[in-house]
Scaffold this active site. Structure first.
Site, PDB file in Angstrom:
ATOM      1  N   ARG A   1     -15.040 -11.744 -43.872  1.00 22.41           N
ATOM      2  CA  ARG A   1     -16.290 -11.613 -44.627  1.00 22.41           C
ATOM      3  C   ARG A   1     -16.571 -10.125 -44.803  1.00 22.41           C
ATOM      4  O   ARG A   1     -16.845  -9.410 -43.831  1.00 22.41           O
ATOM      5  CB  ARG A   1     -17.430 -12.293 -43.867  1.00 22.41           C
ATOM      6  CG  ARG A   1     -18.815 -12.151 -44.491  1.00 22.41           C
ATOM      7  CD  ARG A   1     -19.840 -12.757 -43.542  1.00 22.41           C
ATOM      8  NE  ARG A   1     -21.197 -12.722 -44.031  1.00 22.41           N
ATOM      9  CZ  ARG A   1     -22.050 -11.726 -43.830  1.00 22.41           C
ATOM     10  NH1 ARG A   1     -21.674 -10.649 -43.161  1.00 22.41           N
ATOM     11  NH2 ARG A   1     -23.287 -11.791 -44.270  1.00 22.41           N
ATOM     12  N   LEU A   2     -16.475  -9.653 -46.035  1.00 24.05           N
ATOM     13  CA  LEU A   2     -16.696  -8.231 -46.308  1.00 24.05           C
ATOM     14  C   LEU A   2     -18.195  -7.986 -46.413  1.00 24.05           C
ATOM     15  O   LEU A   2     -18.823  -8.215 -47.448  1.00 24.05           O
ATOM     16  CB  LEU A   2     -15.989  -7.820 -47.602  1.00 24.05           C
ATOM     17  CG  LEU A   2     -14.464  -7.976 -47.622  1.00 24.05           C
ATOM     18  CD1 LEU A   2     -13.898  -7.421 -48.917  1.00 24.05           C
ATOM     19  CD2 LEU A   2     -13.819  -7.281 -46.430  1.00 24.05           C
ATOM     20  N   ASP A   3     -18.767  -7.521 -45.325  1.00 27.66           N
ATOM     21  CA  ASP A   3     -20.215  -7.362 -45.230  1.00 27.66           C
ATOM     22  C   ASP A   3     -20.694  -6.214 -46.107  1.00 27.66           C
ATOM     23  O   ASP A   3     -20.154  -5.098 -46.045  1.00 27.66           O
ATOM     24  CB  ASP A   3     -20.593  -7.098 -43.761  1.00 27.66           C
ATOM     25  CG  ASP A   3     -22.069  -6.840 -43.587  1.00 27.66           C
ATOM     26  OD1 ASP A   3     -22.860  -7.765 -43.857  1.00 27.66           O
ATOM     27  OD2 ASP A   3     -22.435  -5.714 -43.205  1.00 27.66           O
ATOM     28  N   ALA A   4     -21.723  -6.492 -46.919  1.00 25.32           N
ATOM     29  CA  ALA A   4     -22.402  -5.457 -47.721  1.00 25.32           C
ATOM     30  C   ALA A   4     -21.430  -4.617 -48.533  1.00 25.32           C
ATOM     31  O   ALA A   4     -21.679  -3.435 -48.781  1.00 25.32           O
ATOM     32  CB  ALA A   4     -23.241  -4.559 -46.801  1.00 25.32           C
ATOM     33  N   VAL A   5     -20.349  -5.219 -48.981  1.00 28.64           N
ATOM     34  CA  VAL A   5     -19.279  -4.457 -49.620  1.00 28.64           C
ATOM     35  C   VAL A   5     -19.708  -3.853 -50.951  1.00 28.64           C
ATOM     36  O   VAL A   5     -19.148  -2.835 -51.394  1.00 28.64           O
ATOM     37  CB  VAL A   5     -18.021  -5.339 -49.783  1.00 28.64           C
ATOM     38  CG1 VAL A   5     -18.247  -6.426 -50.823  1.00 28.64           C
ATOM     39  CG2 VAL A   5     -16.801  -4.505 -50.113  1.00 28.64           C
TER      40      VAL A   5
END
Length: 590
Positions: free
Chosen positions: A241-245
C-alpha cells in the site's frame, strides 16, 4: 559470470526508461544506466527468467482483505500479532484471504505513519517471525510509508548533523518560494524550520511536523526504498500500500500533487516488484478527487489497485438521506477496470470518511448536511487549509456503525440493518473488498481513546480485549456477534458467485432514487446477479420485470433463499434490505 538473459535486457531497458523519465529535469548528475543496474541488483533481479505477464488478474471473488492495526486485539501475556493471527484462524479463516496490517514498524506519531525504522517490527507487537507466520496463511498487505518518515528517525537526525544515511534525504524549500498552490490535507504550516550543521533550513512537512517529507530527487532515497521493498518481499509481504503517494514529488510553484514524476515512480516500483514476485501487487492510497485517483491505474502499468475513495462518503450519504441518486450517477461514470487492475472497495478505514473524493459529486450544501448528521451521531471533523487561508472539512471521524445509526432526521431503530446493507452493496460491487476490522466487529465510537490521544481519528481505533471480544462473538444476543455473523455469511455467499469476480461485468440499474441496483455478470455469461438495495426507511415495491430477468431461468435471492417464479411478480423490499438475485442455473452456490 552468467551472460544476461533476454529478460534481463528487457528489464534494464525498462528501468533505464523509468529513471530517465524521473530525473530528466533535476540538477542531480547521474548515469541513468548505472542507476538502473543498481536498482536491479538491490532487488536481486540478475538472471531474470522471463518477463512477467501483463493484464493478468491475481484475484478472484474469493478474495477479501481485512484491514487492522497490529494491536487491535490484546491478550495478556501474548504478542498482539500472535493474538491477531489466532483471531483470523479461529473466527475468519474461511472468509478472509488477505490481511492488511497497518504500519507495524517502530514509530513516533500518527499511530504508525511516522516511521522511525522501516526495517524493524515494533517490539510491542511482535517480530518478523510473527509477520511471516501471518503471511504464510494469508495474503499480507503492508504499508510502504514512502512520502515521509519520522522527525525523530535516524535518517532525520543524520540530516541535521550532515551524516549518512540521511544527509540529503529530506525536501527543503524557502519561505520565499511560491507555495500558494500546494495542495495538502492539513492546516499546520507546510515548512518547519530546523537547525542543521549548515545552519537553518526549512523542511517540507505535508502532514505534520513530525512527518518530514523525503526528497526523491536524490536517487539514494529511491535506492533505500527499493531495498526496503526487497526486505518486505523476503518476509512475505505480497501487497504494498503506497501511503500518501500522490504527494511524493514536489516542485515549488505547483500543486506538488500528482506530478508526472510521481506517476513514473509508481511505474518504476511496479516494474521492480512484478519482476521480483509476479503476483505481488501495488495499491495506491490517494485520498483525492475521483478523477485524480483513477489516474493511478495509468495504462494498466501503475497501480494494480486504487482505493475507491468516493465510495464511503457517497454510500453513507445515500443511506442517511434515503436518496441514492449521487451514488448511482457516480457509479455510471466509473470506467471498468482493465484486466490486471481492480478497484479496492472499502467503506470504513483507520482514518475516517474522506470528503475530498466527494467534491464535485456532492454539493457544498449536501456535504455540510452530511457533516452535521455525523456530528449528531458523535463524530468529529478534521479540516484542511485552502489557498485563501480558510479551512474546509476534509474528513469525518466516526465509526461506521455509529455513522449509520440513523438518517438526517436523527437516530432510529434501523442502525444494524443500514450497516449490513452498506456491506451487502460493497461486497457486490466490481472490485476487491477491504473490510476494516471494526466494521467486521461492529465496534462503536471510542470517545475515551480520543480524549487520551488528543486525535479525532482515534475514535475509530478501539483496542479490544481479546477474551472479551470472543465472549461477544460467541453470544447470540450480542450486537457485535450478530454483525460479525451476518457479514461473514455475506462473504461466504460472495465467494461462490462467479458474477462477483472483481473484474466481472457491471451495469447500473435505474430503479428510482430510493432503490440502488446494479447487475453483475460472470465472464462466461452463465451467471447474473442483480444487487438490489432499499436505501430508505420505507417498505418499497419492486416489480421483477423492471430488472429484466430472463424468463426462461429460475431466480433466487442468495441472501434470504427466496425463490422467484414469475417475471411479473411484485415483491416488497424491507427498509435497508439487500437482495442478491441470481439465476440458479449459473450459480455455484444455490
Amino acid at each position: 559470470m552468467q551472460a544476461p538473459t533476454s529478460a534481463d535486457r528487457q528489464l534494464l531497458d525498462k528501468l533505464r526508461h523509468h529513471v530517465e523519465a524521473i530525473y530528466h529535469d533535476t540538477a542531480i548528475e547521474l548515469e541513468t544506466c548505472e542507476l538502473a543496474v543498481q536498482l536491479q541488483r538491490l532487488m536481486r533481479l540478475e538472471n531474470t527468467a522471463a518477463e512477467p505477464q501483463q493484464h493478468v488478474n491475481h484475484w478472484s471473488q474469493r478474495d477479501a482483505i481485512v484491514m487492522t492495526y497490529g494491536d487491535t486485539l490484546l491478550r495478556e501475556g501474548e504478542a498482539p500479532l500472535v493474538t491477531l493471527k489466532k483471531f483470523f484462524d479461529d473466527y475468519a479463516d474461511e472468509v478472509v484471504t488477505g490481511v492488511h496490517i497497518l504500519p507495524f514498524y517502530p514509530w513516533s506519531s500518527d499511530d504508525g505513519f511516522s516511521v522511525l525504522d522501516y526495517s524493524s517490527v515494533n517490539e510491542s507487537l511482535g517480530d518478523w517471525e510473527n509477520i511471516a507466520a501471518i503471511a504464510e496463511d494469508y495474503r499480507l498487505m503492508a504499508d510502504l510509508v514512502i512520502n515521509h518518515c519520522s522527525g525523530r528517525s535516524l535518517w532525520f537526525e543524520n540530516f541535521l548533523r550532515g551524516r549518512s544515511p540521511g544527509k540529503d534525504y529530506f525536501f527543503t524549500a524557502s519561505p520565499d518560494d511560491d507555495l500558494s498552490a500546494v495542495v495538502r490535507p492539513r492546516t499546520s504550516d507546510l515548512l518547519r524550520k530546523v537547525e542543521t550543521f549548515e545552519g537553518a533550513k526549512y523542511v517540507w512537512c505535508t502532514f505534520s511536523h513530525d512527518q518530514v517529507d523525503l526528497d526523491f530527487r536524490n536517487p539514494e532515497v529511491l535506492k533505500q526504498f527499493v531495498s526496503i521493498i526487497r526486505h518486505y518481499l523476503d518476509n512475505g509481504v505480497r501487497i504494498f500500500r503506497l501511503d500518501a503517494v500522490a504527494f511524493l514529488w514536489k516542485v515549488p510553484g505547483t500543486s506538488s500533487l500528482n506530478l508526472e514524476e510521481t506517476h513514473e515512480l509508481v511505474r518504476l516500483l511496479r516494474t521492480l516488484i512484478e519482476y521480483a514476485v509476479p503476483d505481488a501487487l501495488l495499491i495506491t492510497e490517494t485520498n483525492i478527487p475521483n478523477r485524480q485517483n483513477l489516474s493511478y491505474f495509468g495504462n494498466a502499468n501503475e497501480a494494480h489497485c486504487v482505493y475507491n475513495f468516493s465510495l464511503p462518503p457517497l454510500l453513507v450519504n445515500a443511506l442517511v438521506t434515503g436518496d441514492c441518486s449521487h451514488l448511482k450517477m457516480w457509479m455510471m461514470s466509473m470506467p471498468p477496470a482493465q484486466n490486471g487492475t481492480a478497484y479496492f472497495n472499502f467503506i470504513a478505514s483507520h482514518d475516517g470518511i474522506g470528503l475530498r473524493p466527494a467534491e464535485g459529486l456532492l454539493s457544498d450544501g449536501e456535504l455540510e448536511a452530511l457533516v452535521e448528521t455525523m456530528r449528531n451521531f458523535g463524530g468529529h471533523v478534521s479540516y484542511r487549509a485552502l489557498e485563501d487561508g480558510q479551512n474546509k472539512p476534509y474528513e469525518i471521524n466516526i465509526s461506521l456503525f455509529d455513522a449509520l445509526q440513523g438518517t438526517t432526521s436523527g437516530a432510529d431503530g434501523w442502525g444494524q440493518e443500514r450497516f449490513v446493507c452498506a456491506h451487502a452493496i460493497m461486497l457486490g460491487l466490481e472490485g476487491i473488498p477491504g473490510i476494516y476490522i471494526h466494521s467486521l466487529l461492529g465496534t462503536r465510537n471510542d470517545y475515551d481513546r480520543v480524549e487520551n490521544s488528543g486525535h479525532y481519528r482515534a475514535i475509530n481505533r478501539h483496542q479490544w480485549d481479546y477474551d472479551q471480544l470472543v465472549a461477544e462473538l460467541d453470544s447470540q444476543g450480542s450486537a457485535h456477534g450478530k454483525v460479525f455473523t451476518r457479514i461473514k455469511d455475506l462473504l461466504q455467499i460472495r465467494q461462490r458467485q462467479a458474477a462477483f469476480h472483481p473484474n466481472a461485468t457491471q451495469f447500473t440499474l435505474h430503479l428510482g432514487d430510493a432503490i440502488f441496483g446494479f447487475w453483475r455478470q460472470s465472464f462466461d455469461r452463465r451467471q447474473s446477479v442483480f444487487v438490489i438495495s432499499n436505501v430508505s426507511d420505507r417498505v418499497l415495491p419492486l416489480m421483477l420485470s423492471d430488472i429484466n430477468l430472463i424468463g426462461t431461468d429460475d431466480w433466487a435471492d442468495l441472501i434470504s433463499g427466496t425463490q422467484f417464479h414469475s417475471r411479473e411478480q411484485v415483491i416488497d423490499i424491507q427498509p435497508y434490505q439487500t437482495l442478491w438475485i441470481t439465476n440458479a442455473a449459473g450459480n455455484e452456490g444455490v
